[in-house]
Design an enzyme around this catalytic site. Structure first.
Site, PDB file in Angstrom:
ATOM      1  N   GLU A  95      48.056  -3.086  41.126  1.00  0.00           N
ATOM      2  CA  GLU A  95      49.092  -3.566  42.040  1.00  0.00           C
ATOM      3  C   GLU A  95      48.421  -4.049  43.315  1.00  0.00           C
ATOM      4  O   GLU A  95      47.244  -3.779  43.564  1.00  0.00           O
ATOM      5  CB  GLU A  95      50.101  -2.460  42.373  1.00  0.00           C
ATOM      6  CG  GLU A  95      49.500  -1.265  43.106  1.00  0.00           C
ATOM      7  CD  GLU A  95      50.511  -0.149  43.317  1.00  0.00           C
ATOM      8  OE1 GLU A  95      51.613  -0.237  42.766  1.00  0.00           O
ATOM      9  OE2 GLU A  95      50.184   0.801  44.033  1.00  0.00           O
ATOM     10  N   GLU A 130      54.002   0.245  31.368  1.00  0.00           N
ATOM     11  CA  GLU A 130      52.769  -0.392  30.923  1.00  0.00           C
ATOM     12  C   GLU A 130      51.868   0.641  30.258  1.00  0.00           C
ATOM     13  O   GLU A 130      52.078   1.848  30.392  1.00  0.00           O
ATOM     14  CB  GLU A 130      52.048  -1.074  32.090  1.00  0.00           C
ATOM     15  CG  GLU A 130      51.600  -0.142  33.186  1.00  0.00           C
ATOM     16  CD  GLU A 130      51.098  -0.890  34.420  1.00  0.00           C
ATOM     17  OE1 GLU A 130      51.392  -2.081  34.563  1.00  0.00           O
ATOM     18  OE2 GLU A 130      50.405  -0.255  35.239  1.00  0.00           O
ATOM     19  N   GLU A 145      44.579  -3.109  44.016  1.00  0.00           N
ATOM     20  CA  GLU A 145      44.143  -1.908  43.316  1.00  0.00           C
ATOM     21  C   GLU A 145      43.826  -2.226  41.854  1.00  0.00           C
ATOM     22  O   GLU A 145      44.566  -2.968  41.198  1.00  0.00           O
ATOM     23  CB  GLU A 145      45.219  -0.825  43.400  1.00  0.00           C
ATOM     24  CG  GLU A 145      45.526  -0.398  44.838  1.00  0.00           C
ATOM     25  CD  GLU A 145      46.428   0.820  44.922  1.00  0.00           C
ATOM     26  OE1 GLU A 145      46.975   1.224  43.866  1.00  0.00           O
ATOM     27  OE2 GLU A 145      46.584   1.365  46.024  1.00  0.00           O
ATOM     28  N   ASN A 174      49.003  -3.859  47.461  1.00  0.00           N
ATOM     29  CA  ASN A 174      49.749  -3.283  48.572  1.00  0.00           C
ATOM     30  C   ASN A 174      49.671  -4.242  49.748  1.00  0.00           C
ATOM     31  O   ASN A 174      48.585  -4.510  50.273  1.00  0.00           O
ATOM     32  CB  ASN A 174      49.184  -1.916  48.962  1.00  0.00           C
ATOM     33  CG  ASN A 174      49.331  -0.900  47.841  1.00  0.00           C
ATOM     34  OD1 ASN A 174      48.379  -0.267  47.426  1.00  0.00           O
ATOM     35  ND2 ASN A 174      50.542  -0.752  47.322  1.00  0.00           N
TER      36      ASN A 174
END
Length: 682
Positions: free
Chosen positions: A303, A215, A290, A305
């Site tokens: 992302e 990305e 995040e 978690n």
């Protein structure tokens, strides 16, 4: 009263679980055990053979060995862990972070055995654990995402093609990854090919899954994450943010809550998007979303978690919640006890990750050894230390080199930082190299104090690498005076035994000393005179008054210099006057001699420095993954010679000059120590 207490304890056990297994080690295992004890839940620890005497093993009610040291044969050994669960009849498993915490297969196997997984269900782990799938879900949930390739990258050639389409720089990262492992930034085609190779190898080693995605790399962003908490009844909360921008090699070093950068409007927008994503995957448990945040406060999903984060204590400090307790309650099926309006921001909390690392090598290459002396700064107000080690513990090459998480809390940021500075000065760690010098420099740096930070903070502030604290002239005089006074105090102590002079007819007391102190490239004359319990010291023509109890047996010495209190540590000394002193967080090497001895030392021969351009030594302990050369090969400056893996991170060792390979002293599979000779050039 005792019967009432027993009834309450029994009720708490019946309300959650009677016995819980922690599928982890170190500080997070200890952290979970503490909450279980508070809730009246019995605990089962698992351990590898080298962790048999670990702190988490001693803290738990039961402990069972699950295999040898390598993680693949112990903490990632699902069959062995499932066997322990059956044997101990544990009703639930808390996975901590790392290891099996985001492994959907492990959660599925637990569910098949009727054992509760303290975390989200397998669907959420699958959806959020796979970075490719999670990005698509985030888009559908109207969460801001980073431009990139929504698929699995097949090989290095495809990686280069995709990178060109997206536009450099790009981030190559493991689809199943986390913790900075399996992650590389590439600025051109060559770095993309190299990054693809290293990332796929690290991903396979750490997660058993070598799939990668690519990305756009947001240059110079902040890393800010939102803590979420959701139950099985459709309720979800955001528990404010954590600022995690101070990083090295994509791994966090210093975290804080809240962030200096966010206003209430941006905080709410990020929190609501995080909750929307959690609800989209029917998430239940504690989790973290995040984001990367640019200078204009635009934020992009990075992302999610699906586990407890390393840095969760700072959130606990400002909200008053015990996240482990909340996870256990949610796993049992209880609804959340709080509403969004109930979640406060009370004060400020800062966390420093204390590692057994050498911060002078790439901001932290792993160090191993035995903790010969260890003392946490718990006497400092509002300090919390989450650790899984004690004096005598071994820091090995097999696991993460974290020593502890040091957390300080204050009514505001300035107070929290002031306490952190004091706590770092009062932390005693001997036997391994540690990163306290780097941590202390970060938290007192003007840019950090002002909140002017990004994920590039360390390379921007220290473009030539970290060099330790750079002394001002005043601080240099303070250090020289302290070293001189320590020398004199040692001399005076050696003249006495059990408080009386060693020789009954000793000469009259001496009150002044002419010394020469060697620090760095300078040699400084220092005059010391004793006046009761204090010393008057003359350095650079200036007089300083130095007072202390001068108890040289203590690891910490509180010294007051002209009214300024300093906490110093004298780490070593020898008969030649050489001494190491930790001052303002950094260890300085000095030599204190009498004026006469200093004159004579000029005639001592000096050992010639080793020519390091023709040899390659291992900068850290680890395992040799690959050797790219053989005797007789020609190598160019900067060419890869071999790859060393330490604490699951792969590091490329390169040639310092162009030349012919004379000898190779290692092979793939070898274990090497710091300073071991790897390759010689002619």
């Amino acid at each position: 009263i005792s019967r009432s207490l027993e009834s309450l304890l029994l009720l708490s056990i019946l309300c959650t679980f009677e016995k819980l297994l922690i599928a982890n080690r170190g500080e997070i295992a200890c952290r979970v055990i503490k909450t279980c004890k508070k809730m009246g839940i019995k605990t089962v620890a698992i351990h590898s053979d080298v962790d048999a005497n670990a702190v988490h093993v001693k803290m738990a009610d039961e402990a069972v060995c699950v295999g040898p040291a390598p993680t693949s044969k112990s903490y990632l050994n699902m069959d062995a862990i499932m066997e322990v669960i059956k044997k101990t009849r544990a009703q639930a498993v808390h996975p901590g972070y790392g290891f099996l915490s985001e492994n959907k297969e492990f959660a599925r196997r637990l569910a098949a055995e009727g054992v509760t997984f303290i975390g989200p269900d397998t669907h959420a782990i699958q959806a959020m654990g796979d970075k490719i799938e999670s990005k698509l879900l985030a888009k559908n949930a109207k969460v801001n995402t980073i431009p990139g390739f929504d698929g699995v990258v097949k090989d290095a050639d495809e990686a280069v093609r995709i990178a060109r389409e997206i536009g450099y720089p790009v981030m190559i990262k493991a689809s199943a990854g986390g913790g900075g492992k399996g992650m590389r930034i590439a600025w051109d085609d060559e770095e993309t090919r190299e990054g693809f190779r290293f990332s796929s190898q690290e991903a396979a080693s750490s997660f058993g899954d070598d799939r990668l995605l690519i990305e756009k790399f947001i240059d110079n962003p902040r890393h800010i994450e939102i803590q979420v908490l959701a139950d099985k009844h459709g309720n979800a909360l955001w528990l404010n943010e954590r600022e995690c921008s101070i990083q090295r090699r994509n791994q966090k070093v210093v975290e804080e809550a809240p962030s200096t950068f966010l206003d209430s409007e941006t905080r709410r927008a990020m929190g609501e998007q995080a909750v929307a994503l959690a609800k989209a995957v029917k998430y239940s448990s504690a989790g973290t979303v995040e984001f990367l945040v640019d200078s204009s406060k635009n934020f992009y999903f990075l992302e999610m978690n699906t586990r407890l984060q390393v840095e969760h204590p700072v959130t606990e400090c400002i909200t008053g919640l015990d996240l482990v307790q909340e996870m256990i309650r949610v796993a049992k099926g209880y609804p959340l006890r709080h509403k969004q309006a109930d979640i406060p921001i009370n004060g400020w909390a800062v966390e420093c990750r204390v590692y057994a690392e050498d911060p002078y090598k790439s901001f932290g290459l792993p160090s191993i050894g035995k903790l010969s002396q260890y003392q946490e700064p718990l006497h400092v107000p509002s300090v919390r230390v989450d650790s899984g080690i004690e004096q005598g513990s071994d820091i090995s090459i097999y696991y993460d080199p974290m020593i502890s998480k040091l957390i300080t809390y204050g009514s505001n940021r300035a107070e929290a930082l002031r306490r952190m500075e004091e706590a770092l000065d009062n932390y005693v760690i001997r036997g391994v190299t540690h990163n306290i010098s780097l941590l202390r420099e970060v938290i007192i740096h003007p840019r950090f104090v002002q909140g002017d930070i990004s994920t590039k903070f360390l390379p921007e502030v220290y473009p030539d690498g970290f060099k330790g604290h750079q002394l001002t002239d005043h601080e240099r005089r303070e250090l020289l005076a302290t070293a001189a006074c320590l020398y004199v105090a040692e001399q005076l102590r050696s003249q006495r035994f059990l408080g009386t002079p060693r020789i009954p007819i000793a000469k009259s007391k001496r009150n002044s000393w002419e010394l020469s102190v060697h620090l760095g490239d300078g040699i400084y004359p220092v005059a010391v005179s004793k006046d009761g319990s204090s010393f008057s010291v003359e350095v650079d023509g200036m007089k300083l008054n130095v007072t202390s109890e001068w108890n040289l047996a203590l690891p910490l010495l509180s010294v007051t210099i002209d009214g300024t209190q300093r906490t110093v540590q004298r780490l070593s000394r020898d008969a030649s006057g050489k001494t190491s002193i930790q001052f303002l967080g950094t260890v300085y090497k000095l030599q204190v001699l009498t004026k006469a001895a200093a004159e004579l030392s000029k005639y001592m021969p000096e050992k010639a420095a080793e020519d390091t351009s023709s040899i390659l030594r291992s900068p850290m302990p680890g395992a040799v993954v690959a050797v790219s050369v053989k005797p007789g090969d020609m190598v160019s400056e900067g060419q890869e010679i071999c790859v060393i893996e330490a604490m699951k991170m792969q590091n490329s060792m390169i040639a310092a000059k162009t030349g012919k390979v004379k000898a190779v002293h290692c092979k793939a599979g070898d274990t090497v120590g710091e300073g071991d000779l790897l390759v010689e050039l002619e």
